[in-house]
Design an enzyme around this catalytic site. Structure first.
Site, PDB file in Angstrom:
ATOM      1  N   ASP A  37       4.158  -0.209  -8.399  1.00 34.51           N
ATOM      2  CA  ASP A  37       3.719   0.467  -9.616  1.00 34.51           C
ATOM      3  C   ASP A  37       3.349   1.914  -9.329  1.00 34.51           C
ATOM      4  O   ASP A  37       2.981   2.650 -10.237  1.00 34.51           O
ATOM      5  CB  ASP A  37       2.509  -0.255 -10.227  1.00 34.51           C
ATOM      6  CG  ASP A  37       1.299  -0.231  -9.313  1.00 34.51           C
ATOM      7  OD1 ASP A  37       1.450  -0.537  -8.106  1.00 34.51           O
ATOM      8  OD2 ASP A  37       0.195   0.097  -9.772  1.00 34.51           O
TER       9      ASP A  37
ATOM     10  N   ASP B 256       0.854  -1.182   0.000  1.00 29.01           N
ATOM     11  CA  ASP B 256       0.000   0.000   0.000  1.00 29.01           C
ATOM     12  C   ASP B 256       0.893   1.235   0.000  1.00 29.01           C
ATOM     13  O   ASP B 256       1.735   1.387   0.887  1.00 29.01           O
ATOM     14  CB  ASP B 256      -0.891  -0.010   1.243  1.00 29.01           C
ATOM     15  CG  ASP B 256      -1.994   1.034   1.202  1.00 29.01           C
ATOM     16  OD1 ASP B 256      -1.743   2.127   0.637  1.00 29.01           O
ATOM     17  OD2 ASP B 256      -3.088   0.773   1.721  1.00 29.01           O
TER      18      ASP B 256
END
Length: 232
Positions: A148, A112
């Site tokens: 990402d 996260d």
């Protein structure tokens, strides 16, 4: 806090008392080096490596209950004896439950990103939390990291490069064997950019507190001893 659960060698138990670190070497006997994956998700890489390298020992930490149960059930069906799974909050577990210098490799894939600035201290790679991750590394051990979320990846690279006890490499062409997680395989197919980093602990180097987070960590420790309230 989410109730913590440990699974190993077909047995599951609640972790009620973490006043001392877990006796992980006694849970998985042997002399094989340890690898730790923090936030293992659907467990593609963790299960693959545990099955491919039975002589090595593996610890996986995951907070999401459905992923923990999914990987636990798959590990049980495969009869994996060299794997410990813990459901719980990673930073807390790293602080109290895992001995330092346990791991030869630490894996952190697509965590996260906590994109809001006020939440950055909850990231695994942030000046105030990265020491908990890096303390797992044995001399010569390595942290493998991928995201990402490019801004986070670049910030993580900068943070790791400021730690004098590490050498850091950014992989331009991906992992030698290809995508390591289900998410990574999807992102590669979509052509999404990914930051992949390998941070190696220098064999003869100590790992001091990260210079960008040192003052906050020391203030928090002092606060625990009644000296000060700490600092943000």
């Amino acid at each position: 806090m989410l109730p913590m659960i440990l699974w190993c060698r077909g047995a599951e138990r609640a972790l009620d008392d973490l006043s001392t670190p877990l006796p992980l070497p006694s849970l998985v006997p042997g002399e094989g080096p340890w690898e730790v994956e923090i936030g293992f998700g659907k467990g593609r890489e963790l299960l693959r490596r545990a099955e491919a390298f039975p002589e090595r020992r593996f610890l996986g930490i995951e907070m999401v209950s459905r992923y923990y149960r999914m990987v636990r059930d798959r590990a049980r069906r495969r009869g994996l004896e060299n794997l410990v799974l813990i459901r719980g909050e990673a930073l807390y577990l790293l602080a109290v439950a895992v001995e330092p210098e346990l791991a030869e490799v630490v894996h952190v894939y697509f965590p996260d990103p906590w994109p809001k600035a006020r939440h950055h201290k909850r990231r695994l790679v942030d000046p105030e939390s990265v020491d908990l991750v890096l303390r797992l590394l044995r001399p010569g051990g390595e942290l493998c990291f991928a995201t990402d979320f490019i801004e986070y990846g670049e910030e993580a690279e900068a943070i790791l490069r400021r730690q004098p006890g590490l050498s850091v490499e950014r992989l331009a062409d991906g992992w030698p064997e290809g995508p390591r997680t289900t998410s990574e395989a999807k992102y590669v197919r979509e052509g999404r950019p990914i930051v992949r980093l390998v941070a190696r602990r220098k064999v003869r180097a100590e790992l001091p507190l990260h210079p960008a987070g040192r003052s906050s960590v020391l203030a928090a420790v002092a606060g625990d001893h009644g000296v000060t309230e700490g600092a943000s």
